[in-house]
Design a protein around this motif. Structure first.
Motif, mmCIF file in Angstrom:
data_model
loop_
_atom_site.group_PDB
_atom_site.id
_atom_site.type_symbol
_atom_site.label_atom_id
_atom_site.label_comp_id
_atom_site.label_asym_id
_atom_site.label_seq_id
_atom_site.Cartn_x
_atom_site.Cartn_y
_atom_site.Cartn_z
ATOM 1 N N TRP A 1 -6.138 40.441 10.934
ATOM 2 C CA TRP A 1 -6.268 41.770 10.320
ATOM 3 C C TRP A 1 -4.916 42.467 10.232
ATOM 4 C CZ3 TRP A 1 -9.743 42.865 7.129
ATOM 5 C CH2 TRP A 1 -11.067 42.489 7.307
ATOM 6 N N GLU A 2 -4.076 42.292 11.245
ATOM 7 C CA GLU A 2 -2.750 42.912 11.188
ATOM 8 C C GLU A 2 -1.947 42.399 10.005
ATOM 9 O OE1 GLU A 2 -1.657 43.989 15.799
ATOM 10 O OE2 GLU A 2 -1.138 42.013 15.049
ATOM 11 N N VAL A 3 -2.033 41.092 9.766
ATOM 12 C CA VAL A 3 -1.309 40.524 8.618
ATOM 13 C C VAL A 3 -1.828 41.177 7.336
ATOM 14 C CG1 VAL A 3 -0.846 38.422 7.279
ATOM 15 C CG2 VAL A 3 -0.911 38.311 9.781
ATOM 16 N N TYR B 1 1.612 33.466 12.407
ATOM 17 C CA TYR B 1 1.958 34.532 13.341
ATOM 18 C C TYR B 1 1.494 35.885 12.830
ATOM 19 C CZ TYR B 1 4.922 30.983 15.384
ATOM 20 O OH TYR B 1 5.359 29.827 15.977
ATOM 21 N N CYS B 2 1.210 36.801 13.750
ATOM 22 C CA CYS B 2 0.915 38.175 13.368
ATOM 23 C C CYS B 2 2.252 38.867 13.066
ATOM 24 C CB CYS B 2 0.129 38.889 14.473
ATOM 25 S SG CYS B 2 1.154 39.659 15.746
ATOM 26 N N PRO B 3 2.215 40.068 12.477
ATOM 27 C CA PRO B 3 3.478 40.723 12.100
ATOM 28 C C PRO B 3 4.368 41.051 13.298
ATOM 29 C CG PRO B 3 1.596 41.759 11.036
ATOM 30 C CD PRO B 3 1.042 40.823 12.051
ATOM 31 N N HIS B 4 3.811 41.008 14.510
ATOM 32 C CA HIS B 4 4.604 41.299 15.709
ATOM 33 C C HIS B 4 5.074 40.020 16.380
ATOM 34 C CE1 HIS B 4 1.358 44.363 15.137
ATOM 35 N NE2 HIS B 4 2.443 45.090 14.947
ATOM 36 N N GLY B 5 4.801 38.871 15.734
ATOM 37 C CA GLY B 5 5.327 37.598 16.232
ATOM 38 C C GLY B 5 4.410 36.835 17.174
ATOM 39 N N ASN B 6 3.175 37.324 17.378
ATOM 40 C CA ASN B 6 2.251 36.590 18.240
ATOM 41 C C ASN B 6 1.548 35.490 17.442
ATOM 42 O OD1 ASN B 6 2.178 37.900 20.954
ATOM 43 N ND2 ASN B 6 1.789 39.709 19.691
ATOM 44 N N ALA B 7 1.452 34.301 18.041
ATOM 45 C CA ALA B 7 0.829 33.169 17.346
ATOM 46 C C ALA B 7 -0.656 33.439 17.119
ATOM 47 C CB ALA B 7 1.019 31.901 18.161
ATOM 48 N N GLN C 1 6.084 43.185 22.160
ATOM 49 C CA GLN C 1 4.811 43.601 22.765
ATOM 50 C C GLN C 1 4.104 44.577 21.840
ATOM 51 O OE1 GLN C 1 3.314 42.506 25.293
ATOM 52 N NE2 GLN C 1 4.837 41.611 26.650
ATOM 53 N N GLU C 2 2.763 44.470 21.799
ATOM 54 C CA GLU C 2 2.020 45.354 20.913
ATOM 55 C C GLU C 2 1.601 46.614 21.654
ATOM 56 O OE1 GLU C 2 -0.932 43.282 18.680
ATOM 57 O OE2 GLU C 2 0.462 41.701 18.157
ATOM 58 N N GLU C 3 2.444 47.611 21.560
ATOM 59 C CA GLU C 3 2.172 48.884 22.229
ATOM 60 C C GLU C 3 2.706 49.949 21.287
ATOM 61 O OE1 GLU C 3 3.672 52.028 24.624
ATOM 62 O OE2 GLU C 3 4.735 50.209 25.290
HETATM 63 ZN ZN LIG Z 1 0.241 41.779 16.246
#
Ligand SMILES: [Zn+2]
Length: 222
Positions: free
Chosen positions: A79-81, A122-128, A159-161
């Motif tokens: 969803w983030e992508v 990957y998500c936009p924050h770099g998480n696989a 980190q997603e914060e």
């Molecule tokens: Zn993310």
């Protein structure tokens, strides 16, 4: 299952709870929920066979608990992508709304979404993003805070914060950006970096939440 219960499973997974016991204190800090409430919820989830608890040691996810956590992360990251690529969301906005959408996305929907997005890794924050089999390929990365002056690296994951995401996006940091450490101030002071042709300063706290790949390592792999 309620979104609240699902968040416990997801947070446990992110803390490493698929492999080892995570203590209540760690979980309560990550979820920002009082330890007493955390213990209560862990007892409920244990009754549902989604995790096992060991007195004074913590909780570990069962196979079923892991499956739920992974499917939540998959929905969240896909969803983030979508939100960033197609609806012009910022880093933190995408994370915020993906927190809601992940709880209402059946497998059919996430699978179709994944195909629509052309199978992003990957998500936009770099998480696989876990694949349909639930497998995640996490590479070994270094924390930016461990780099010394003169080192060059590529930003791989943050980190997603919310506050951190807004702070980094304001500084112009993106996944894939190349940075060089110019100097590190004493006593956990800020890092001065070059980013493109700009010079930026980021706090030590932020540097502890950014993962990088050292430039030479990246070259060897390619
Ligand atoms: Zn993310």
């Amino acid at each position: 299952m309620t979104p609240n219960k699902e968040d416990y499973l997801k947070e446990l997974y992110k803390l490493g709870g698929s492999e080892h016991l995570i203590n209540n204190k760690q979980l309560s800090q990550a979820l920002k929920i009082a330890p007493a409430s955390v213990s209560e919820m862990l007892a409920k989830l244990s009754q549902e066979a989604l995790l096992v608890t060991e007195p004074y040691k913590g909780a570990k996810l069962t196979k079923e608990g892991i499956e739920i956590a992974v499917s939540l992360l998959r929905g969240h990251r896909l969803w983030e992508v979508f939100l960033i690529r197609h609806l012009g969301y910022s880093w933190s906005e995408a994370h915020e709304d993906a927190e809601l959408l992940e709880h209402v996305s059946p497998v059919r929907l996430t699978n179709r979404l994944e195909g629509f997005l052309n199978y992003p890794e990957y998500c936009p924050h770099g998480n696989a993003i876990p694949n349909q089999m639930g497998q995640i390929k996490e590479g070994a990365l270094t924390l930016l805070s461990t780099l010394t002056a003169g080192k060059t690296a590529i930003i791989k994951k943050v980190q997603e914060e919310k506050e951190l995401l807004d702070y980094l996006q304001t500084q112009g940091i993106e996944i894939g950006s190349q940075i060089t450490v110019l100097s590190v101030d004493d006593y956990e002071g800020p890092f001065t970096l070059t980013l493109g042709d700009k010079k930026i300063r980021i706090s030590h706290k932020a540097a502890c939440q950014i993962y990088v790949a050292a430039r030479s390592e990246t070259k060897n792999k390619e």
